[in-house]
Design an enzyme around this catalytic site. Structure first.
Site, short mmCIF file in Angstrom:
data_model
loop_
_atom_site.label_atom_id
_atom_site.label_comp_id
_atom_site.label_asym_id
_atom_site.label_seq_id
_atom_site.Cartn_x
_atom_site.Cartn_y
_atom_site.Cartn_z
N ASP A 98 -1.34 0.00 -9.39
CA ASP A 98 -0.25 0.83 -8.70
C ASP A 98 -0.02 2.18 -9.45
OD1 ASP A 98 2.24 0.19 -6.28
OD2 ASP A 98 2.39 1.97 -7.48
N ILE A 99 -0.06 3.16 -8.68
CA ILE A 99 0.10 4.51 -9.31
C ILE A 99 1.44 4.92 -9.86
CG2 ILE A 99 0.52 5.88 -7.46
CD1 ILE A 99 -2.31 7.35 -8.95
N ASN A 157 5.72 -6.19 0.90
CA ASN A 157 6.77 -5.65 1.83
C ASN A 157 6.25 -5.42 3.34
OD1 ASN A 157 8.58 -5.26 -0.37
ND2 ASN A 157 7.51 -3.27 -0.88
N GLN A 207 8.05 -1.22 3.11
CA GLN A 207 6.87 -0.90 3.09
C GLN A 207 6.55 0.67 3.26
OE1 GLN A 207 4.56 -3.01 6.06
NE2 GLN A 207 2.52 -2.19 5.30
N HIS A 241 -1.00 -5.16 1.44
CA HIS A 241 -0.99 -5.20 -0.02
C HIS A 241 -0.09 -6.23 -0.54
CE1 HIS A 241 1.10 -1.82 0.78
NE2 HIS A 241 1.91 -2.06 -0.46
N HIS A 247 1.96 -6.76 -4.39
CA HIS A 247 2.21 -6.44 -5.42
C HIS A 247 2.09 -7.52 -6.59
CE1 HIS A 247 4.07 -2.56 -4.48
NE2 HIS A 247 4.17 -3.08 -3.18
P1 AMP Z 1 4.70 -0.61 -0.29
O1 AMP Z 1 4.15 -0.05 0.86
O2 AMP Z 1 6.32 -0.34 -0.38
O3 AMP Z 1 4.65 -2.07 -0.91
O4 AMP Z 1 4.19 0.17 -1.59
C1 AMP Z 1 3.19 0.97 -1.71
C2 AMP Z 1 2.61 0.88 -3.22
O5 AMP Z 1 1.49 1.58 -3.26
C3 AMP Z 1 3.76 1.91 -4.04
O6 AMP Z 1 3.93 0.86 -5.28
C4 AMP Z 1 2.73 3.00 -4.48
O7 AMP Z 1 3.13 3.53 -5.72
C5 AMP Z 1 1.47 2.21 -4.31
N1 AMP Z 1 0.60 3.48 -4.22
C6 AMP Z 1 0.61 4.49 -3.08
N2 AMP Z 1 -0.52 5.29 -3.23
C7 AMP Z 1 -1.29 4.82 -4.32
C8 AMP Z 1 -2.60 5.25 -4.69
N3 AMP Z 1 -3.33 6.23 -4.21
N4 AMP Z 1 -3.14 4.55 -5.92
C9 AMP Z 1 -2.33 3.38 -6.18
N5 AMP Z 1 -1.27 3.01 -5.66
C10 AMP Z 1 -0.61 3.72 -4.80
#
Ligand code: AMP
Ligand code: ZN
Length: 151
Positions: A30-31, A86, A93, A99, A101
Site C-alpha cells: 500500500d502506498i 472495505n 472504500q 482488495h 488489506h
Molecule cells: P480502500 O479502498 O479504502 O480499501 O483503500 C484503498 C487503498 O489503496 C488505500 O489504503 C490506498 O493507500 C491504497 N492505494 C491507492 N492507490 C494506490 C497505489 N497506486 N499503489 C498502492 N496502493 C494504493
C-alpha cells in the site's frame, strides 16, 4: 477496466512494489501504509468489492491473507496483524477494485488506529520485501492446498 489504478498496476502500466504475483492474485505494498509492511491482496480480474466477487476468487484472496498472517506472525514475529476489506463508500472504500488489506502491527491501537499514515518510502519498501522474500513460497503452499497444484 481502462482507468482503474489497480488494473493499471496489474497490467504493468503503473508502478508498485510487488510481494507476490501468480495464480490470478497479486500482492503489493500500500502506498500509504498504516504501518510498515501494509500489503494489498488484489485479484487480477476486476470486481468492485466483495459483494460482486465470485466465491472462488474471494476464497483465493482470503487464502492468501491467511498465508500472509502466518508468515508475519510465525516467521517474522509480528505480534499483531489486521486483515480488512472495505466494501462500499460508507465503509471507507476508495479504490473500487476488490482488495484485502493485510497490516502488520507493532504499535498497537487496534482498529481505532488504522488512519495515521505516511507515504511509502523506497527504503521502507525494499527493507520489507527483503524480510518477507524467503517465506513467499508459503503463499503457493496455501493456495495449492486449497485449490490444487494445477490452478
Ligand atoms: P480502500 O479502498 O479504502 O480499501 O483503500 C484503498 C487503498 O489503496 C488505500 O489504503 C490506498 O493507500 C491504497 N492505494 C491507492 N492507490 C494506490 C497505489 N497506486 N499503489 C498502492 N496502493 C494504493
Ligand atoms: Zn480494476
Amino acid at each position: 477496466m481502462e482507468n482503474c489504478i489497480f488494473c493499471r498496476i496489474i497490467r504493468g502500466e503503473a508502478p508498485a512494489y510487488f510481494i507476490y504475483r501468480g495464480r490470478g492474485v497479486s500482492v503489493f505494498l500500500d502506498i500509504f501504509p498504516v504501518e510498515k509492511g501494509h500489503m494489498l491482496i488484489v485479484p487480477d480480474e476486476h470486481y468492485e468489492s466483495l459483494h460482486d466477487t465470485p466465491p472462488r476468487i474471494a476464497a483465493k484472496l482470503f487464502t492468501v491473507a491467511a498465508a500472509l498472517v502466518r508468515i508475519l506472525r510465525n516467521e517474522l514475529g509480528f505480534p499483531g496483524v489486521n486483515v480488512i476489506t472495505n466494501s462500499g463508500r460508507p465503509a471507507g472504500q476508495e479504490v473500487f477494485h476488490i482488495h484485502v488489506h493485510v497490516i502488520p502491527r507493532w504499535h498497537g491501537g487496534g482498529w481505532r488506529r488504522l488512519v495515521s499514515r505516511h507515504r511509502l518510502t523506497d527504503e521502507e519498501a525494499n527493507e520489507f520485501i527483503d524480510m518477507i522474500k524467503p517465506y513467499i513460497h508459503i503463499i503457493d503452499e496455501y493456495l495449492g492446498e486449497v485449490f490444487g497444484e494445477g490452478m
